[in-house]
Write a protein that holds these residues in place. Structure first.
Motif, PDB file in Angstrom:
ATOM      1  N   LEU A 140     -28.348  23.737  40.682  1.00  0.00           N
ATOM      2  CA  LEU A 140     -27.125  23.509  41.444  1.00  0.00           C
ATOM      3  C   LEU A 140     -25.949  24.264  40.851  1.00  0.00           C
ATOM      4  CD1 LEU A 140     -29.051  21.153  42.216  1.00  0.00           C
ATOM      5  CD2 LEU A 140     -27.042  19.702  42.390  1.00  0.00           C
ATOM      6  N   GLY A 141     -25.912  24.350  39.526  1.00  0.00           N
ATOM      7  CA  GLY A 141     -24.791  24.990  38.845  1.00  0.00           C
ATOM      8  C   GLY A 141     -25.218  26.242  38.115  1.00  0.00           C
ATOM      9  N   ALA A 142     -25.402  26.135  36.796  1.00  0.00           N
ATOM     10  CA  ALA A 142     -25.694  27.299  35.966  1.00  0.00           C
ATOM     11  C   ALA A 142     -26.937  27.063  35.136  1.00  0.00           C
ATOM     12  CB  ALA A 142     -24.504  27.605  35.058  1.00  0.00           C
ATOM     13  N   LEU A 143     -27.485  28.175  34.595  1.00  0.00           N
ATOM     14  CA  LEU A 143     -28.601  28.077  33.670  1.00  0.00           C
ATOM     15  C   LEU A 143     -28.336  28.977  32.482  1.00  0.00           C
ATOM     16  CD1 LEU A 143     -30.825  30.703  33.786  1.00  0.00           C
ATOM     17  CD2 LEU A 143     -31.034  29.820  36.102  1.00  0.00           C
ATOM     18  N   ARG A 144     -29.015  28.661  31.370  1.00  0.00           N
ATOM     19  CA  ARG A 144     -28.793  29.404  30.138  1.00  0.00           C
ATOM     20  C   ARG A 144     -30.090  29.523  29.361  1.00  0.00           C
ATOM     21  NH1 ARG A 144     -27.410  29.438  24.723  1.00  0.00           N
ATOM     22  NH2 ARG A 144     -25.566  30.660  24.158  1.00  0.00           N
ATOM     23  N   ILE A 145     -30.285  30.696  28.748  1.00  0.00           N
ATOM     24  CA  ILE A 145     -31.403  30.968  27.863  1.00  0.00           C
ATOM     25  C   ILE A 145     -30.834  31.538  26.557  1.00  0.00           C
ATOM     26  CG2 ILE A 145     -33.591  32.204  27.607  1.00  0.00           C
ATOM     27  CD1 ILE A 145     -33.417  32.750  30.662  1.00  0.00           C
ATOM     28  N   PRO A 146     -31.144  30.995  25.384  1.00  0.00           N
ATOM     29  CA  PRO A 146     -31.849  29.728  25.183  1.00  0.00           C
ATOM     30  C   PRO A 146     -30.962  28.561  25.591  1.00  0.00           C
ATOM     31  CG  PRO A 146     -30.980  30.516  23.108  1.00  0.00           C
ATOM     32  CD  PRO A 146     -30.705  31.593  24.125  1.00  0.00           C
ATOM     33  N   PRO A 147     -31.550  27.380  25.754  1.00  0.00           N
ATOM     34  CA  PRO A 147     -30.742  26.248  26.216  1.00  0.00           C
ATOM     35  C   PRO A 147     -29.742  25.798  25.162  1.00  0.00           C
ATOM     36  CG  PRO A 147     -32.950  25.522  25.636  1.00  0.00           C
ATOM     37  CD  PRO A 147     -32.970  27.015  25.579  1.00  0.00           C
ATOM     38  N   LEU A 148     -28.544  25.464  25.605  1.00  0.00           N
ATOM     39  CA  LEU A 148     -27.566  24.874  24.705  1.00  0.00           C
ATOM     40  C   LEU A 148     -28.002  23.466  24.335  1.00  0.00           C
ATOM     41  CD1 LEU A 148     -24.234  25.916  26.430  1.00  0.00           C
ATOM     42  CD2 LEU A 148     -24.976  26.643  24.178  1.00  0.00           C
ATOM     43  N   PRO A 149     -27.765  23.042  23.089  1.00  0.00           N
ATOM     44  CA  PRO A 149     -28.063  21.646  22.744  1.00  0.00           C
ATOM     45  C   PRO A 149     -27.118  20.725  23.471  1.00  0.00           C
ATOM     46  CG  PRO A 149     -26.855  22.707  20.963  1.00  0.00           C
ATOM     47  CD  PRO A 149     -27.180  23.785  21.967  1.00  0.00           C
ATOM     48  N   PRO A 150     -27.536  19.469  23.718  1.00  0.00           N
ATOM     49  CA  PRO A 150     -26.645  18.527  24.384  1.00  0.00           C
ATOM     50  C   PRO A 150     -25.427  18.231  23.538  1.00  0.00           C
ATOM     51  CG  PRO A 150     -28.594  17.405  23.538  1.00  0.00           C
ATOM     52  CD  PRO A 150     -28.835  18.875  23.374  1.00  0.00           C
ATOM     53  N   SER A 151     -24.292  18.005  24.190  1.00  0.00           N
ATOM     54  CA  SER A 151     -23.076  17.664  23.468  1.00  0.00           C
ATOM     55  C   SER A 151     -23.210  16.278  22.870  1.00  0.00           C
ATOM     56  CB  SER A 151     -21.873  17.702  24.412  1.00  0.00           C
ATOM     57  OG  SER A 151     -22.034  16.736  25.429  1.00  0.00           O
ATOM     58  N   PRO A 152     -22.461  15.968  21.780  1.00  0.00           N
ATOM     59  CA  PRO A 152     -22.570  14.639  21.161  1.00  0.00           C
ATOM     60  C   PRO A 152     -22.308  13.515  22.142  1.00  0.00           C
ATOM     61  CG  PRO A 152     -21.335  16.146  19.748  1.00  0.00           C
ATOM     62  CD  PRO A 152     -21.556  16.860  21.048  1.00  0.00           C
ATOM     63  N   ALA A 153     -21.345  13.717  23.077  1.00  0.00           N
ATOM     64  CA  ALA A 153     -21.015  12.652  24.031  1.00  0.00           C
ATOM     65  C   ALA A 153     -22.135  12.418  25.019  1.00  0.00           C
ATOM     66  CB  ALA A 153     -19.726  12.982  24.781  1.00  0.00           C
ATOM     67  N   GLY A 154     -22.943  13.471  25.289  1.00  0.00           N
ATOM     68  CA  GLY A 154     -23.987  13.331  26.300  1.00  0.00           C
ATOM     69  C   GLY A 154     -25.372  13.263  25.717  1.00  0.00           C
ATOM     70  N   ALA A 155     -25.453  13.126  24.373  1.00  0.00           N
ATOM     71  CA  ALA A 155     -26.763  13.105  23.739  1.00  0.00           C
ATOM     72  C   ALA A 155     -27.608  11.985  24.318  1.00  0.00           C
ATOM     73  CB  ALA A 155     -26.605  12.910  22.239  1.00  0.00           C
ATOM     74  N   GLY A 156     -28.852  12.336  24.677  1.00  0.00           N
ATOM     75  CA  GLY A 156     -29.771  11.349  25.222  1.00  0.00           C
ATOM     76  C   GLY A 156     -29.584  11.114  26.705  1.00  0.00           C
ATOM     77  N   GLN A 157     -28.579  11.782  27.331  1.00  0.00           N
ATOM     78  CA  GLN A 157     -28.314  11.539  28.746  1.00  0.00           C
ATOM     79  C   GLN A 157     -28.431  12.805  29.571  1.00  0.00           C
ATOM     80  OE1 GLN A 157     -24.378  10.043  28.294  1.00  0.00           O
ATOM     81  NE2 GLN A 157     -25.031   7.930  28.134  1.00  0.00           N
ATOM     82  N   THR A 158     -28.241  13.970  28.948  1.00  0.00           N
ATOM     83  CA  THR A 158     -28.200  15.185  29.733  1.00  0.00           C
ATOM     84  C   THR A 158     -29.502  15.959  29.707  1.00  0.00           C
ATOM     85  OG1 THR A 158     -27.257  16.372  27.836  1.00  0.00           O
ATOM     86  CG2 THR A 158     -25.736  15.445  29.439  1.00  0.00           C
ATOM     87  N   ALA A 159     -30.218  15.976  28.583  1.00  0.00           N
ATOM     88  CA  ALA A 159     -31.433  16.769  28.525  1.00  0.00           C
ATOM     89  C   ALA A 159     -32.319  16.266  27.411  1.00  0.00           C
ATOM     90  CB  ALA A 159     -31.104  18.251  28.297  1.00  0.00           C
ATOM     91  N   ALA A 160     -33.614  16.513  27.582  1.00  0.00           N
ATOM     92  CA  ALA A 160     -34.546  16.145  26.525  1.00  0.00           C
ATOM     93  C   ALA A 160     -34.326  17.045  25.326  1.00  0.00           C
ATOM     94  CB  ALA A 160     -35.986  16.311  27.037  1.00  0.00           C
TER      95      ALA A 160
END
Length: 293
Positions: A140-160
């Motif tokens: 829907l939005g953007a993609l990135r290679i390699p993947p960025l790590p999840p932000s501290p605020a979203g850890a455990g909620q945005t990506a495995a």
């Protein structure tokens, strides 16, 4: 982007509440139900898991789907509608509830519960582009290679967590500590000296033209929406001495190939794959947003 006024008062809504949102923020869910129920006829569905969520969406009939949940809920809903080839004739609405809401915000949806629910009732339809890959996945939005790590605020909620991400593997640190106690001093430990991931060697093609090839190591590749029907591609080569300038291109088709790589599309990490192609589909899906945005 085209916007078409919607008349919520003459419609029937199917409100599907993601179970994670229901457990994590029941008060916001209750507020959303109250606002939507006061402004339109609605059928409420409270699925217990992904399978029930998919069945509720598939049985919506003529009702306009409204999902209550976070970015992952929005992505899953669009993916389901795309898989059943129902995006073109469907206007989707979302009331963001949860910890990961950056995607909904970037698409123009209010993140406040009351404002988002009112936008469902009084908003306009905005048609937006969609990137579809060769495995029928959607972005829907953007993609990135390699993947960025999840932000501290979203850890455990945005990506495995990435499997190559050492902080996500406490058992590895335990093994390393054990090896250090068993291996005599002066003898190197393969676990203790695990190398950091190096630069990627990838071929990136935009509309059939090679932007970067395998002989040029790169630090990152990003693909994001640009003008209607077009994606913007940025490749950052590895710097040697002075900082290397990014390579830029725009096009409708983007192919990345080479060594196994993972990528982060919206809030989801996928892979590893050796090749992946994304195609931009112009105005492929509709989302309700506040009028004037």
């Amino acid at each position: 982007m085209a916007e078409v006024a919607t008349s919520a008062t003459s419609e029937q809504l199917l409100v599907v509440v993601d179970p994670v949102a229901r457990r994590s923020d029941g008060e916001s869910v209750r507020i959303a139900k109250d606002v939507l129920g006061a402004g339109a006829g609605m059928k409420l569905c409270l699925p217990d898991g992904p399978e029930e969520f998919a069945r509720a969406l598939a049985r919506r009939g003529s009702r306009r789907p409204v999902v209550v949940g976070d970015d992952r809920t929005l992505i899953r809903t669009v993916a389901l509608l795309h898989r059943h080839r129902e995006l073109a004739g469907c206007v989707l609405s979302v009331v963001p509830v949860g910890g990961a809401l950056s995607l909904a915000r970037s698409l123009g949806v209010p993140t406040g519960t009351v404002a988002a629910a009112r936008a469902v009732l009084d908003g306009v339809e905005r048609r937006m582009d969609l990137m579809v890959d060769d495995s029928d996945g959607v972005v829907l939005g953007a993609l990135r290679i390699p993947p960025l790590p999840p932000s501290p605020a979203g850890a455990g909620q945005t990506a495995a967590p990435e499997p190559d991400d050492e902080p996500a593997r406490p058992w590895l640190r335990t093994c390393q500590s054990l090896v250090r106690t068993l291996v005599p001093a002066g003898r190197p430990s393969r676990l203790a000296a695990a190398p950091e991931p190096g630069p990627s060697r990838l071929r990136v093609e935009v509309d059939g033209e090679t932007l970067v090839d395998l002989d040029q190591p790169v630090e990152a590749v990003s693909v994001s929406p640009a003008a209607a029907g077009v994606a913007s591609v940025e490749v950052r080569p590895v710097s040697v001495g002075a900082e290397a300038s990014p390579l830029l291109a725009e096009g409708r088709t983007v192919t990345v190939s080479g060594a196994h790589f993972r990528y982060r599309a919206d809030s989801v990490v996928s892979g590893p794959v050796r090749t992946r192609t994304w195609v931009v589909r112009e105005a492929a899906w509709g989302l309700t947003v506040p009028a004037g945005r």
